[in-house]
Motif scaffolding. Sequence first.
Motif, short mmCIF file in Angstrom:
data_model
loop_
_atom_site.label_atom_id
_atom_site.label_comp_id
_atom_site.label_asym_id
_atom_site.label_seq_id
_atom_site.Cartn_x
_atom_site.Cartn_y
_atom_site.Cartn_z
N THR A 197 38.27 99.92 56.45
CA THR A 197 37.33 100.73 56.71
C THR A 197 37.46 102.14 56.41
OG1 THR A 197 35.62 101.41 58.41
CG2 THR A 197 37.27 101.45 59.22
N THR A 198 36.85 103.03 55.94
CA THR A 198 36.82 104.47 55.37
C THR A 198 36.06 105.41 56.06
OG1 THR A 198 37.98 103.94 53.44
CG2 THR A 198 37.22 106.11 53.91
N PHE A 199 36.27 106.41 56.76
CA PHE A 199 35.33 107.41 57.01
C PHE A 199 35.36 108.67 55.96
CE2 PHE A 199 36.40 105.06 61.08
CZ PHE A 199 35.28 104.89 61.55
N GLN A 200 34.41 108.65 55.41
CA GLN A 200 34.20 109.91 54.41
C GLN A 200 33.62 111.15 54.88
OE1 GLN A 200 32.48 107.96 51.29
NE2 GLN A 200 34.13 107.07 50.25
N LEU A 210 46.89 103.35 58.90
CA LEU A 210 45.61 104.47 58.79
C LEU A 210 46.39 105.58 58.30
CD1 LEU A 210 43.67 105.86 61.97
CD2 LEU A 210 45.04 107.67 60.61
N LYS A 211 45.27 106.35 57.24
CA LYS A 211 45.77 107.42 56.37
C LYS A 211 44.81 108.52 56.52
CE LYS A 211 47.32 108.52 51.54
NZ LYS A 211 47.67 108.11 50.42
N VAL A 212 45.21 109.86 56.50
CA VAL A 212 44.33 110.93 56.32
C VAL A 212 44.69 111.69 55.22
CG1 VAL A 212 43.65 112.97 57.36
CG2 VAL A 212 44.27 111.20 58.88
N ILE A 233 39.37 109.52 56.30
CA ILE A 233 40.20 108.55 57.12
C ILE A 233 40.04 107.16 56.74
CG2 ILE A 233 40.87 107.70 59.63
CD1 ILE A 233 39.56 110.58 60.36
N ASP A 234 41.37 106.54 56.37
CA ASP A 234 41.25 105.04 55.85
C ASP A 234 42.10 104.44 56.99
OD1 ASP A 234 40.01 105.67 53.45
OD2 ASP A 234 42.12 106.23 52.57
N VAL A 235 41.48 103.04 57.48
CA VAL A 235 42.07 102.38 58.33
C VAL A 235 42.00 100.87 57.71
CG1 VAL A 235 41.85 101.38 60.70
CG2 VAL A 235 41.09 103.60 60.19
N ALA A 236 43.04 100.17 57.78
CA ALA A 236 43.16 98.87 57.57
C ALA A 236 44.05 98.03 58.40
CB ALA A 236 43.84 98.57 56.05
N PHE A 237 43.73 96.35 58.39
CA PHE A 237 44.22 95.45 59.19
C PHE A 237 44.70 94.48 58.17
CE2 PHE A 237 41.91 96.64 62.94
CZ PHE A 237 42.94 96.76 63.94
N GLN A 238 46.31 94.30 58.44
CA GLN A 238 46.93 93.25 57.52
C GLN A 238 46.64 91.81 57.57
OE1 GLN A 238 51.27 93.91 56.97
NE2 GLN A 238 51.59 91.83 57.78
N GLY A 239 46.28 91.41 59.08
CA GLY A 239 46.21 89.97 59.21
C GLY A 239 44.75 89.67 59.77
N ASP A 240 44.41 89.56 60.97
CA ASP A 240 42.92 89.53 61.59
C ASP A 240 42.33 90.45 61.29
OD1 ASP A 240 43.39 86.86 62.53
OD2 ASP A 240 43.02 87.67 64.75
N GLN A 241 40.78 90.18 61.20
CA GLN A 241 39.68 91.27 61.02
C GLN A 241 39.46 92.02 62.13
OE1 GLN A 241 36.09 90.23 58.10
NE2 GLN A 241 35.42 89.81 60.51
N GLY A 242 39.81 93.43 62.06
CA GLY A 242 39.38 94.41 63.16
C GLY A 242 38.34 94.46 63.49
N VAL A 243 37.93 95.26 64.59
CA VAL A 243 36.46 95.72 64.90
C VAL A 243 36.46 97.42 65.34
CG1 VAL A 243 35.08 95.58 66.85
CG2 VAL A 243 35.84 93.55 66.00
#
Length: 962
Positions: free
Chosen positions: A184-187, A241-243, A194-204
């Motif tokens: 997910t990305t907050f633009q 997470l990356k800003v 702000i970019d957020v990602a999960f490697q395995g399971d789906q996040g919430v």
Amino acid sequence: MTSVLAVLALSLFSSIAAMAQASTPHPETPTSIGPWKAWMENGALSLDYQGIPFARGGQLQLFAPNYAQGYFSSGAHPPDVSVITQPDGGLTYRADFHYDEASRHFTGVQQITVSPNGTIRATLQANWQDTTPALIEWNPLRIWAYLLVGSTQKWVTRDGQQNQQPISYFPVPWRAAEIPFLNTTFQHTAIGEIDVAFQGDQGVCFDARSDPYLEGEPFFWCGLAGSTLSPGETFNETLSLKVVPSPTLPSLQTVARGETLPAKRLDTQQAQVGPPPLTDAQGHPVLVPQPKQVEFSQTDYLLPKKLPIYLYLPHNQQGQRINKALIELAREWALEGVQFVTAHGAWENQGLLVAVADRPLPVQAPVPPVVPESYALEVTPTSVTVVGRDAAGAFYGLQTLRQLLQRDKAGQPMLPQVSISDWPTLAFRGAHLFVGKQALPFHEKLIERVLSRLKLNRMVIECEYTAWKSHPELHVPFAMAPHDLAKEIAFCRDHFMEPIPLIETLGHAQWLFANNQHKELAEDVTTPYAYNVNDPRTYQIVFDIFNEAISLFHPHLFHIGHDEVTLFGKYPARPENQQEGLVKLFVTDTKRLHDWLAKRDIRTMIWSDMLLNPLEGKPTPQNPSLSAANAPTIADAQAMRAALPKDIIICDWRYAPGSEQRNGLDLFQKDGFQTIGSAWYEPENIRGWAQQVIQNRSLGTLQTTWAGYNSNESLLSEDFPQFSAFVLAAEYAWSGSNLKPLSLGQSPNADTLPYSPSELFTRLYGDLPPPGVSRPGWLVSLSDSANIQLAQADNGLPWQTVLTPPQTPTPEVNDATTGILYANDGRGILLRGLYTAGPDNSPPTSLNIPIDRPARTIALLSTLTCDIGPGKVAASLIVTYTDGTKITIPLRSGYETAALSDLTHSRSYFVSTIPYSIGARTVALRLFRWHNPYPRKDIRSLTFRADNPFAGPMLFSITGVE
């Protein structure tokens, strides 16, 4: 030569290791890492980005399948933490989680690496050992919501679906917008992308500002919600997470800039006006608690200046207590110009008759119901009669009479013609308070003005921290003196509240180890919390103190606590006690205390949680497991209940709204116990408990407070909701009403109570002017100098910039709760904050307002653009007197002021929450009352100053009451 090189290599290696160790910060020390500042707090990571709050806290939790039982929470059991320095200068914050219970074993290692390049990488490796799977919730970071306001969130799910939504200034309904994602990305956030990602399971990801379990914390929750842990398998997950910083990142390191306003001070004779009595749609007084039967007529009784009093009371202590209540009533009515005079001769339906119908009365009077504590009250055009079935009933009838007083159109005191027949729904209507060195004057005021007036009839006084004479080694600085406790006990009885001592035993027994005393008696000597049941010396101390308490209270009931025995430390910890096990130790201790009390004709009360298991109780859709249930197994819970004496009264407690719907009342009653339902401060929890108790025909309810061991009036500034909750507790326990409590800004309707509990508490407890009586003073409206107007802006924020003065006069309103005058046009001055930081033409950091007048009370109408977290100082009010002296009053978020979007009632009694409508939305302003310790000194000026670079305080008006 080789040995020399080896020595040099060893020396060099030792030096490097020492340098690395010296450069590695303590986990709880805020440390700069590129754009980040990071630190651990209670086992969870907090982050700032370029000085702006970014993330706070996080949690790991374990549950049984289908959430049938909670196993572990890192919030209650913080992990072991450490820090590892990375080659690029980044830091890895490591948290080690451990859980061992019966056959269940869990280990988890969380590592969050904070890098100077603006990235975060959080990993979790976990292992679960049991016969069945578990569910894991992992939330390594909670992102500050106000950072995201105005941004667009885009996300991609596991199956490749893409979607987006705007992030509103206002919270969305709880989990209504719960978003599953792989990334997910907050633009266009306040700091960039702000970019957020999960490697395995789906996040919430969801807006947690309306989450009842997070108590409205201003965050977005990002993590795993309910992933499965299979027995024996190692679970791995990574969140990255990356800003990407914005080129227009807010500049918060600005030079302080103050402005002095040419604001006009308006002198007024109505700076504060006593609020009118609460009335319903028909103009009749709102009576609290609501009587069972009430019938108003059209005529009134105009009270004479001299009111003859006729008394038919028992000639004993109970009769004397009713006389004291009449004296209190006479003092109130004297302020209205009505004087009580002793009548001579026979009652002829003229004046006031107060009687107790415990025997045939020599006069004709209304007959109260044949129910303990009931009363009948009748007002005719010439008289008032109050008749109690017993002395308590007569006392409660007088409390209702106090609420009937009104003024007619000519300003004369009068009573509406009415006939009331009333009785309590529940026999036990209890309040729970702690003692304290300064508790007595606070409690007396609380009992006389609120608790007894609303017909509560039991007072559970938690008094382990009394300065008991038998054990001076346990005295603490805030301990209550025994003679003060004796006065409080007598005061309770004078107000028909039966005092009940509560001394925590077995668990929560830290008082026994105060001042590092008697640690040898602790079950776990490394965590002195529970005591050793098998050491006779334990009971020498416990019974010494029980004896002192009994000599003061002379009680019929004695609460021995016994909750959360396994909460801290290890229990059992001693090898010999581990062989006996929890069940035997708990039963042995409870029976020993019970039997000791029973020999003195005193009945035992205890809390419920150790006698219940989470899988017990009637399931509901909202409660897949039973909360406040700490027995390890169902068999353990059943064994303890079977072994305990059946005359013990069990106080069943759980505090989240709705959690009371799955309770232990039925279980305990089937096992032969009488029960009491115990709530905390959540309105729906209080209402729900009363209804459950009524349905189960339990004894009653107990309204608890948990505001610290040192009770005093300052708690009203910190924990006001815990005390205004007594209003609802009294209402539901007496009337049995199922009407819902009013929410902020809501008007009463057929489904709600006709009043606000916080407003009613303030009217009862506060030193307000009588209805309609004015106090002079002054008002400063900031409308003419305003730089903002509360209104919906194009960017989604609930305020707009304004550059011109208003076109119409500023409307002024008296607060419905306190009667204080304030400006009500939504125009004010916004100081520097997250949404305004930047160029030189940004708002000031402080505002100076000339006053040159005295004031007994100063009232400040303000709000914040951002919720910075409860208790954090957002701004200050600086009072400068003409003699040059100053007083600075901190304005804390959630207390003296709060965010516009915070629609909860204030945590402070000294603050009124003022709803303000913006189209279909409602925001909240805070009217804070500060009592000036120097009311006769002229105030030269008032300074309103922003003390937090993000909060963005707004000021609308200032009122001085002289």
